[in-house]
Design a protein around this motif. Structure first.
Motif, PDB file in Angstrom:
ATOM      1  N   ARG A 144      -6.373  -9.946   9.323  1.00 10.78           N
ATOM      2  CA  ARG A 144      -6.907  -9.901   8.895  1.00 10.78           C
ATOM      3  C   ARG A 144      -7.507  -8.452   8.182  1.00 10.78           C
ATOM      4  N   GLN A 145      -7.082  -7.518   8.939  1.00 12.50           N
ATOM      5  CA  GLN A 145      -7.456  -6.042   8.257  1.00 12.50           C
ATOM      6  C   GLN A 145      -6.394  -5.650   8.108  1.00 12.50           C
ATOM      7  N   VAL A 146      -5.983  -4.888   6.917  1.00 10.79           N
ATOM      8  CA  VAL A 146      -4.885  -3.567   7.081  1.00 10.79           C
ATOM      9  C   VAL A 146      -4.913  -2.550   6.491  1.00 10.79           C
ATOM     10  N   ALA A 147      -3.568  -1.849   7.246  1.00 10.40           N
ATOM     11  CA  ALA A 147      -4.950  -0.480   6.253  1.00 10.40           C
ATOM     12  C   ALA A 147      -2.943   0.366   5.555  1.00 10.40           C
ATOM     13  N   GLU A 148      -3.365   1.509   4.607  1.00  7.97           N
ATOM     14  CA  GLU A 148      -1.770   1.532   3.596  1.00  7.97           C
ATOM     15  C   GLU A 148      -2.846   3.009   4.050  1.00  7.97           C
ATOM     16  N   ASN A 149      -1.670   4.255   3.646  1.00  4.01           N
ATOM     17  CA  ASN A 149      -1.791   6.125   3.307  1.00  4.01           C
ATOM     18  C   ASN A 149      -1.658   6.506   2.468  1.00  4.01           C
ATOM     19  N   ARG A 150      -0.894   5.445   1.102  1.00  4.07           N
ATOM     20  CA  ARG A 150      -0.449   6.016  -0.351  1.00  4.07           C
ATOM     21  C   ARG A 150      -0.584   5.156  -1.014  1.00  4.07           C
ATOM     22  N   ASP A 151      -1.706   5.450  -1.574  1.00  4.71           N
ATOM     23  CA  ASP A 151      -2.229   5.049  -3.338  1.00  4.71           C
ATOM     24  C   ASP A 151      -0.816   4.442  -3.574  1.00  4.71           C
ATOM     25  N   GLN A 152       0.090   5.092  -4.051  1.00  5.11           N
ATOM     26  CA  GLN A 152       1.194   4.569  -5.607  1.00  5.11           C
ATOM     27  C   GLN A 152       1.633   3.074  -4.408  1.00  5.11           C
ATOM     28  N   GLU A 153       2.054   2.967  -3.006  1.00  2.00           N
ATOM     29  CA  GLU A 153       2.403   2.289  -2.231  1.00  2.00           C
ATOM     30  C   GLU A 153       1.471   0.803  -1.971  1.00  2.00           C
ATOM     31  N   ALA A 154      -0.010   1.427  -1.779  1.00  3.46           N
ATOM     32  CA  ALA A 154      -1.172   0.617  -1.210  1.00  3.46           C
ATOM     33  C   ALA A 154      -1.457   0.018  -2.697  1.00  3.46           C
ATOM     34  N   ALA A 155      -2.041   0.114  -4.039  1.00  2.73           N
ATOM     35  CA  ALA A 155      -2.067  -0.271  -5.134  1.00  2.73           C
ATOM     36  C   ALA A 155      -1.221  -1.545  -5.027  1.00  2.73           C
ATOM     37  N   GLY A 156       0.184  -1.603  -5.431  1.00  2.00           N
ATOM     38  CA  GLY A 156       0.917  -2.674  -5.881  1.00  2.00           C
ATOM     39  C   GLY A 156       0.796  -3.257  -5.068  1.00  2.00           C
ATOM     40  N   LYS A 157       1.209  -3.079  -3.181  1.00  2.00           N
ATOM     41  CA  LYS A 157       0.713  -4.319  -2.403  1.00  2.00           C
ATOM     42  C   LYS A 157      -0.503  -5.026  -2.094  1.00  2.00           C
ATOM     43  N   ALA A 158      -1.374  -4.373  -2.856  1.00  2.00           N
ATOM     44  CA  ALA A 158      -2.730  -5.494  -3.114  1.00  2.00           C
ATOM     45  C   ALA A 158      -2.821  -5.905  -3.480  1.00  2.00           C
ATOM     46  N   ALA A 159      -2.314  -5.403  -5.428  1.00  2.00           N
ATOM     47  CA  ALA A 159      -1.922  -6.699  -6.534  1.00  2.00           C
ATOM     48  C   ALA A 159      -1.508  -7.889  -6.087  1.00  2.00           C
ATOM     49  N   GLU A 160      -0.403  -7.514  -5.248  1.00  2.00           N
ATOM     50  CA  GLU A 160       0.673  -8.901  -5.065  1.00  2.00           C
ATOM     51  C   GLU A 160      -0.072  -9.539  -3.939  1.00  2.00           C
ATOM     52  N   CYS A 161      -0.880  -8.881  -3.636  1.00  2.00           N
ATOM     53  CA  CYS A 161      -1.480  -9.866  -2.296  1.00  2.00           C
ATOM     54  C   CYS A 161      -2.775 -10.349  -2.836  1.00  2.00           C
ATOM     55  N   ALA A 162      -3.574 -10.612  -3.734  1.00  2.00           N
ATOM     56  CA  ALA A 162      -4.622 -10.209  -3.531  1.00  2.00           C
ATOM     57  C   ALA A 162      -5.478 -11.719  -3.607  1.00  2.00           C
ATOM     58  N   ASP A 163      -4.810 -12.767  -4.048  1.00  2.00           N
ATOM     59  CA  ASP A 163      -5.114 -14.115  -3.477  1.00  2.00           C
ATOM     60  C   ASP A 163      -5.445 -14.120  -2.147  1.00  2.00           C
ATOM     61  N   LEU A 164      -5.146 -13.341  -1.155  1.00  2.00           N
ATOM     62  CA  LEU A 164      -5.539 -13.226   0.295  1.00  2.00           C
ATOM     63  C   LEU A 164      -6.966 -13.340   0.616  1.00  2.00           C
ATOM     64  N   SER A 165      -7.138 -13.217   1.691  1.00  2.00           N
ATOM     65  CA  SER A 165      -8.547 -12.493   2.627  1.00  2.00           C
ATOM     66  C   SER A 165      -7.814 -11.770   3.629  1.00  2.00           C
ATOM     67  N   LEU A 166      -7.614 -10.617   2.560  1.00  2.00           N
ATOM     68  CA  LEU A 166      -6.843  -9.807   2.813  1.00  2.00           C
ATOM     69  C   LEU A 166      -8.350  -7.994   3.574  1.00  2.00           C
ATOM     70  N   ASN A 167      -8.939  -7.277   4.472  1.00  3.94           N
ATOM     71  CA  ASN A 167      -9.588  -5.928   3.902  1.00  3.94           C
ATOM     72  C   ASN A 167      -8.475  -4.736   4.647  1.00  3.94           C
ATOM     73  N   TRP A 168      -8.999  -4.733   3.246  1.00  2.94           N
ATOM     74  CA  TRP A 168      -7.981  -3.262   2.555  1.00  2.94           C
ATOM     75  C   TRP A 168      -8.393  -2.116   3.061  1.00  2.94           C
ATOM     76  N   HIS A 169      -7.999  -1.198   4.501  1.00  2.00           N
ATOM     77  CA  HIS A 169      -8.429   0.292   4.568  1.00  2.00           C
ATOM     78  C   HIS A 169      -7.402   1.269   4.321  1.00  2.00           C
ATOM     79  N   PHE A 170      -7.869   2.391   3.001  1.00  2.00           N
ATOM     80  CA  PHE A 170      -6.953   3.222   2.689  1.00  2.00           C
ATOM     81  C   PHE A 170      -7.496   4.483   3.894  1.00  2.00           C
ATOM     82  N   VAL A 171      -6.060   4.949   4.582  1.00  2.00           N
ATOM     83  CA  VAL A 171      -6.411   5.631   5.806  1.00  2.00           C
ATOM     84  C   VAL A 171      -5.722   7.686   5.655  1.00  2.00           C
ATOM     85  N   GLY A 172      -4.678   7.659   4.372  1.00  2.00           N
ATOM     86  CA  GLY A 172      -4.953   8.662   4.049  1.00  2.00           C
ATOM     87  C   GLY A 172      -4.822   9.425   3.712  1.00  2.00           C
ATOM     88  N   GLN A 173      -4.900  11.215   3.465  1.00  2.00           N
ATOM     89  CA  GLN A 173      -5.280  12.275   2.469  1.00  2.00           C
ATOM     90  C   GLN A 173      -5.201  11.283   1.080  1.00  2.00           C
TER      91      GLN A 173
END
Length: 239
Positions: free
Chosen positions: A56-85
């Motif tokens: 249920r907890q997933v993390a990404e470090n680059r916005d360009q990649e994370a934004a698209g992935k989060a949109a594709e998985c918007a129907d899932l019950s996930l908490n997204w953590h941003f961990v990059g600079q």
């Protein structure tokens, strides 16, 4: 179960065994430690498989990649953590999908995140990234604030609209006093966390430890470990 799903399930089971053993060795309950799976460089299809396996907890470090992935998985019950600079020109995007920003390290970033969170009608949990190599004068380029800067930055976050001071994050330093000594760095992080909680009782998250050193983080008292390679496999080289 598909081949990839079976692979991820086996990897998750091995990581679970490591966390459980580390908790037992430290005299901690297993439910005191939350696993965050770092999915950077891996496709949204893997995120979906991980969700099916209970992550249920997933993390990404680059916005360009994370934004698209989060949109594709918007129907899932996930908490997204941003961990990059995080650069200030990316905060509007990050504030639209991240539930937790673990890499807060300067006042200007707090101000930008606050404005973006308010605009998006969201509240974000913020972790202050602590850079132990900052004390050595040999910064590795990973970002973070020096330990003595934590109290002031926490106050800035607490006063900002749309943000909550939720705790601390660190990466085992590559240079300086704690280079090659992750347990010592994590112990120091817990000391700083204890002081932080006196002023901000709800700032109780301590994010430390990755695939190579999660045991040391659990032993020190981390509440969250960020594991990527041990779950998803060795990452492809970025060209």
């Amino acid at each position: 179960m598909t081949g990839r799903k079976a692979e991820l399930a086996a990897n998750l089971a091995r990581v679970e065994e490591r966390i459980s053993a580390a908790c037992a060795a430290a005299g901690r309950d297993r439910d005191e430690v939350t696993l965050i799976v770092v999915t950077k460089t891996y496709p949204a299809s893997d995120v979906r498989l991980l969700a099916e396996l209970g992550v249920r907890q997933v993390a990404e470090n680059r916005d360009q990649e994370a934004a698209g992935k989060a949109a594709e998985c918007a129907d899932l019950s996930l908490n997204w953590h941003f961990v990059g600079q995080l650069q200030t020109n990316k905060v509007r995007s990050v504030a639209s999908y991240a539930d937790v920003v673990q890499s807060v390290d300067r006042k200007r970033l707090v101000e930008a995140l606050s404005a973006a969170a308010v605009r998006a009608g969201r509240e974000l949990d913020c972790l202050i990234q602590v850079a132990f190599d900052a004390e050595s004068g040999q910064r590795s380029g990973r970002g973070g604030v020096a330990p003595d800067g934590v109290p002031e930055l926490a106050e800035v976050i607490a006063e900002a609209q749309g943000l909550r001071p939720a705790g601390l994050m660190t990466v085992a330093p590559l240079v300086g006093e704690y280079a090659g000594r992750p347990r010592a760095a994590f112990d120091r992080l817990l000391e700083i966390s204890s002081s932080l909680r006196m002023a901000h009782p709800a700032a109780n998250m301590v994010s430390a430890g990755m695939s190579a050193d999660l045991e040391e983080a659990v032993a020190a008292g981390a509440t969250h470990v960020r594991v990527g390679t041990a779950v998803l496999g060795v990452r492809p080289r970025l060209g």
